[in-house]
Design an enzyme around this catalytic site. Sequence first.
Site, PDB file in Angstrom:
ATOM      1  N   ARG A 231     -62.430   9.344   3.170  1.00  0.00           N
ATOM      2  CA  ARG A 231     -60.866   9.100   3.196  1.00  0.00           C
ATOM      3  C   ARG A 231     -60.216  10.104   2.919  1.00  0.00           C
ATOM      4  O   ARG A 231     -60.890  11.315   2.268  1.00  0.00           O
ATOM      5  CB  ARG A 231     -60.722   8.112   1.919  1.00  0.00           C
ATOM      6  N   GLU A 260     -51.248   6.693   6.504  1.00  0.00           N
ATOM      7  CA  GLU A 260     -52.086   6.423   7.604  1.00  0.00           C
ATOM      8  C   GLU A 260     -51.344   4.750   8.419  1.00  0.00           C
ATOM      9  O   GLU A 260     -51.217   4.241   7.514  1.00  0.00           O
ATOM     10  CB  GLU A 260     -53.522   5.756   7.708  1.00  0.00           C
ATOM     11  N   HIS A 279     -58.182   6.973  12.517  1.00  0.00           N
ATOM     12  CA  HIS A 279     -59.298   6.139  12.268  1.00  0.00           C
ATOM     13  C   HIS A 279     -60.302   5.288  12.787  1.00  0.00           C
ATOM     14  O   HIS A 279     -60.244   3.996  12.653  1.00  0.00           O
ATOM     15  CB  HIS A 279     -59.223   5.180  10.860  1.00  0.00           C
TER      16      HIS A 279
HETATM   17  C1  GLV Z   1     -63.360   1.873   7.557  1.00  0.00           C
HETATM   18  O1  GLV Z   1     -62.920   2.943   7.235  1.00  0.00           O
HETATM   19  C2  GLV Z   1     -64.500   1.360   6.737  1.00  0.00           C
HETATM   20  O2  GLV Z   1     -64.555   1.694   4.892  1.00  0.00           O
HETATM   21  O3  GLV Z   1     -64.763   0.679   7.186  1.00  0.00           O
END
Ligand code: GLV
Length: 316
Positions: A231, A260, A279
Site C-alpha cells: 500500500r 490513487e 495497482h
Molecule cells: C489489492 O490491492 C488487494 O488488496 O487485493
Amino acid sequence: MPSPPLHVLVYRADDPKPWAALIRAPRGRVQIHAAGTPDEAVRVAADVDVVFGWKVPSTLYEKATRLRWLQTMGAGVDWALVPELPARVVVTRVPGVFGPWMAEYVLGWCAHVTQRVDAYRAAQRDRRWLDSLLPARLGGTTLAIIGLGDIGRTIARGARALGMRVVGVSRTGAAVGGVERVHRVRDVRRALAVADWVVLTVPLTAATRGLVGAGELAAMKPGAWLLNIARGAVVDEAALLDVLRRRAIAGAVLDVFATEPLPPEHPLWTLDNVVVTPHVAGPDVPEEIVPLFTENLGRFVAGRPLRHVVDRRRGY
Ligand code: GLV
C-alpha cells in the site's frame, strides 16, 4: 419447515455481476443480490446476512443489522476494517491467490532492470548495436521481502528458483523455509541494508503505516531498487521522492501510491528511475476468488467455522 434463504450481497463499484454469476450456492438456501453503487447496496442492506465485496461503502453497516460475515475480494483488508463495521461481523480474506501473480510481477520487473530492457529498446530505436552493455544476473543478488505472509513466501520461492538470496521481515521474526534470515519489524533496516531488491508485501496496519521512512531508505544500498506492491501509505512518499531524485537508491517500481489514481501532476510520473504501474500487481480475477467464497459459503450455511478469518485487532 425450510429455513428462510440467506441473503448475500455482492458489491463492487466496477461490475458485481460476473462475480455473482460464478457463486455456487446450495439450491433454495441463498438469495444473491448484486450492487455496484452505495445507493443500490443500502437499498437491500436490511435483508443482508453476508457481503462478498470490494471497498464496500461503510454507509451500509448502519442499515445492515442482520449482517454477520464480510468476505473480501482482494488481498488487503485495510479498507474493510473501519470503525463502522460492527464487532459481530466476521471478516474473511483471500489467501493463496495473489502470490503467483505478484511473484511474476516482482521477478519480471527485477529482470527488466537486469536485462537492461530500456537501454536495448532505446538502442534498437536508433538501430544501434549496444554491445558495450551486458545484462546482469539476478542469481546471486539479495532480495529482502518485507512481509512474509503467503504472498511474500510465494515471491521467496520464485526468487530462490532463480538463485537469489532471500532475507525477510515479519511481525514475529520466525524462521521461514527458503528465507535465509528473518528479522522482526523493528530490525527492518538490517534487512534493507543487505538487499539489492526490497519488496514490500506487508498489510497496511497501524504497525506498518509509514514503516519505510527516510531512515529506512537511507539504510538501503545506493544500487538497490524498492518495489512497493503493498500500500502507498507503507512508504513515506516525500522521503522516497527525495532519495530517487538524489539517486541515493537506484530506482523504484511502484504499483501503489498514497493517492490513487496517481494524480497527473505527481512528480513520480516523470522520474526516469521510477516505474509506475496502476495497482495491477495482484489482479482480482473472479474465477480465482469466487471458489474461495463458495467454499466458505457452504461452511456458513452448514454452521461450520469459516476459513481465512481476519484478526481484526492485528489488522490482517
Ligand atoms: C489489492 O490491492 C488487494 O488488496 O487485493
